[in-house]
Design an enzyme around this catalytic site. Structure first.
Site, PDB file in Angstrom:
ATOM      1  N   GLY A  40      21.918   0.940   4.198  1.00  0.00           N
ATOM      2  CA  GLY A  40      23.065   0.580   3.824  1.00  0.00           C
ATOM      3  C   GLY A  40      23.256  -0.570   3.970  1.00  0.00           C
ATOM      4  CG  PHE A  52      29.253   9.118  11.460  1.00  0.00           C
ATOM      5  CD1 PHE A  52      27.406   8.626  12.136  1.00  0.00           C
ATOM      6  CD2 PHE A  52      29.241   9.016  10.994  1.00  0.00           C
ATOM      7  CE1 PHE A  52      27.318   8.597  11.355  1.00  0.00           C
ATOM      8  CE2 PHE A  52      28.174   8.743   9.508  1.00  0.00           C
ATOM      9  CZ  PHE A  52      26.902   8.408  10.157  1.00  0.00           C
ATOM     10  CG  ASP A  59      24.200   7.401   4.362  1.00  0.00           C
ATOM     11  OD1 ASP A  59      24.304   6.413   5.191  1.00  0.00           O
ATOM     12  OD2 ASP A  59      23.145   8.568   4.476  1.00  0.00           O
ATOM     13  NE  ARG A  70      23.149   5.627   0.998  1.00  0.00           N
ATOM     14  CZ  ARG A  70      22.586   4.681   2.029  1.00  0.00           C
ATOM     15  NH1 ARG A  70      23.162   3.978   2.961  1.00  0.00           N
ATOM     16  NH2 ARG A  70      21.874   5.958   2.726  1.00  0.00           N
ATOM     17  CG  ASP A  92      25.044   3.168  16.736  1.00  0.00           C
ATOM     18  OD1 ASP A  92      26.388   3.274  16.594  1.00  0.00           O
ATOM     19  OD2 ASP A  92      24.453   4.040  16.621  1.00  0.00           O
ATOM     20  CD  GLU A 123      21.477  -2.645   9.534  1.00  0.00           C
ATOM     21  OE1 GLU A 123      21.395  -2.378   8.113  1.00  0.00           O
ATOM     22  OE2 GLU A 123      19.851  -1.942   9.756  1.00  0.00           O
ATOM     23  CG  ASP A 124      24.268  -0.677   7.347  1.00  0.00           C
ATOM     24  OD1 ASP A 124      23.288  -1.123   8.538  1.00  0.00           O
ATOM     25  OD2 ASP A 124      23.967   0.822   6.890  1.00  0.00           O
TER      26      ASP A 124
HETATM   27  P1  5GP Z   1      20.288   1.956  15.325  1.00  0.00           P
HETATM   28  O1  5GP Z   1      18.661   1.534  15.684  1.00  0.00           O
HETATM   29  O2  5GP Z   1      21.347   0.051  15.928  1.00  0.00           O
HETATM   30  O3  5GP Z   1      20.790   2.796  16.501  1.00  0.00           O
HETATM   31  O4  5GP Z   1      21.423   1.935  14.172  1.00  0.00           O
HETATM   32  C1  5GP Z   1      21.317   1.415  13.122  1.00  0.00           C
HETATM   33  C2  5GP Z   1      21.553   1.902  11.790  1.00  0.00           C
HETATM   34  O5  5GP Z   1      22.285   3.139  12.053  1.00  0.00           O
HETATM   35  C3  5GP Z   1      22.385   1.150  10.901  1.00  0.00           C
HETATM   36  O6  5GP Z   1      21.843   0.513  10.463  1.00  0.00           O
HETATM   37  C4  5GP Z   1      23.139   2.773   9.435  1.00  0.00           C
HETATM   38  O7  5GP Z   1      22.542   3.184   9.382  1.00  0.00           O
HETATM   39  C5  5GP Z   1      22.425   4.336  11.339  1.00  0.00           C
HETATM   40  N1  5GP Z   1      24.745   3.433  11.893  1.00  0.00           N
HETATM   41  C6  5GP Z   1      24.659   3.844  12.516  1.00  0.00           C
HETATM   42  N2  5GP Z   1      25.915   3.734  12.957  1.00  0.00           N
HETATM   43  C7  5GP Z   1      26.371   4.599  12.413  1.00  0.00           C
HETATM   44  C8  5GP Z   1      27.818   4.814  11.174  1.00  0.00           C
HETATM   45  O8  5GP Z   1      28.490   4.431  12.035  1.00  0.00           O
HETATM   46  N3  5GP Z   1      27.698   5.352   9.869  1.00  0.00           N
HETATM   47  C9  5GP Z   1      27.031   5.164   8.863  1.00  0.00           C
HETATM   48  N4  5GP Z   1      26.605   5.773   8.623  1.00  0.00           N
HETATM   49  N5  5GP Z   1      25.581   5.001  10.120  1.00  0.00           N
HETATM   50  C10 5GP Z   1      25.570   4.236  11.200  1.00  0.00           C
HETATM   51 MG    MG Z   2      21.735   0.666   7.867  1.00  0.00          MG
END
Ligand code: 5GP
Ligand code: MG
Length: 208
Positions: free
Chosen positions: A59, A176, A183, A189, A127, A123-124
């Site tokens: 991402g 989301f 993606d 992407r 969350d 990081e993208d």
């Molecule tokens: P975390 O571990 O913080 O819950 O998740 C982080 C990862 O979840 C991000 O790097 C991404 O890959 C994915 N993610 C979290 N939220 C989103 C979102 O709104 N859209 C997309 N495409 N990926 C997300």
């Molecule tokens: Mg990611």
């Protein structure tokens, strides 16, 4: 447009991509302004120092490219000179479709020795915080001089473990999002902006 392709025009703020209607949330221009501001902040903190950017695949690939270019370009408006950085990548997965599994797995490791180096994780989107927390723990064991985090987007409402990035592009609501590296099932992407999938577009191919 190809013959036989019937299309309904999307309404304001909506764009068709890959057979879906996308509501734009962050434009290409805004992404550029955000990335430039982040580069200014990173330069302020690391000027004259060694810095290794580590992008989290897949991402963060596009955002890391944009950020590295901004650092390398400098910002004439505020007299910021170009800043050299090194790049590396690691790949993890923690997401099954739209649901975070919290089950982080590493697929590809960095190839750089980070002991005594300044490391910036790129990081993208942040969350729940589980992915970055897990990565930070892994990298801390390798004794970097500093370890900070830069995220393009942050959804603080979703946080399950405390994590505050040193550099945040934009705080967004609990939706989301796709595009600019993000993606849904490996699609979207390379959308150049960030948006939300509304549903299938009215576009269809008819037999002629
Ligand atoms: P975390 O571990 O913080 O819950 O998740 C982080 C990862 O979840 C991000 O790097 C991404 O890959 C994915 N993610 C979290 N939220 C989103 C979102 O709104 N859209 C997309 N495409 N990926 C997300
Ligand atoms: Mg990611």
């Amino acid at each position: 447009m190809a013959a036989g392709h019937v299309e309904t025009a999307p309404s304001m703020g909506q764009v068709e991509f890959n057979g879906y209607l996308i509501e734009q949330m962050i434009s290409e221009h805004e992404l550029h302004v955000i990335t430039q501001r982040l580069a200014d902040e990173i330069y302020r903190d690391f000027k004259g120092k060694d810095l290794l950017l580590i992008g989290i695949l897949k991402g963060a690939n596009l955002f890391l490219g944009d950020l590295a270019r901004e650092l390398g370009r400098g910002n004439a408006e505020i007299g910021r000179p170009p800043m050299p950085v090194e790049l590396d990548f690691l790949q993890v997965s923690s997401y099954e479709q739209e649901t975070s599994t919290h089950n982080v797995r590493k697929h590809i490791d960095i190839s750089t020795e980070i002991k005594d180096r300044n490391v910036l994780l790129v990081e993208d989107i942040l969350d729940t915080g589980h992915t970055l927390t897990w990565i930070k723990e892994q990298l801390k064991d390798r004794e970097p001089k500093s370890l900070s985090v830069c995220v393009m987007l942050d959804k603080p409402e979703r946080r399950e473990v405390f994590l505050k990035p040193e550099y945040t592009g934009k705080i967004i609501p609990n939706k989301f999002v796709i595009g600019s590296g993000l993606d849904f099932n490996q699609q979207f992407r390379n959308l150049p902006y960030v948006g939300v999938v509304i549903g299938p577009s009215q576009s269809r191919t008819v037999a002629v």
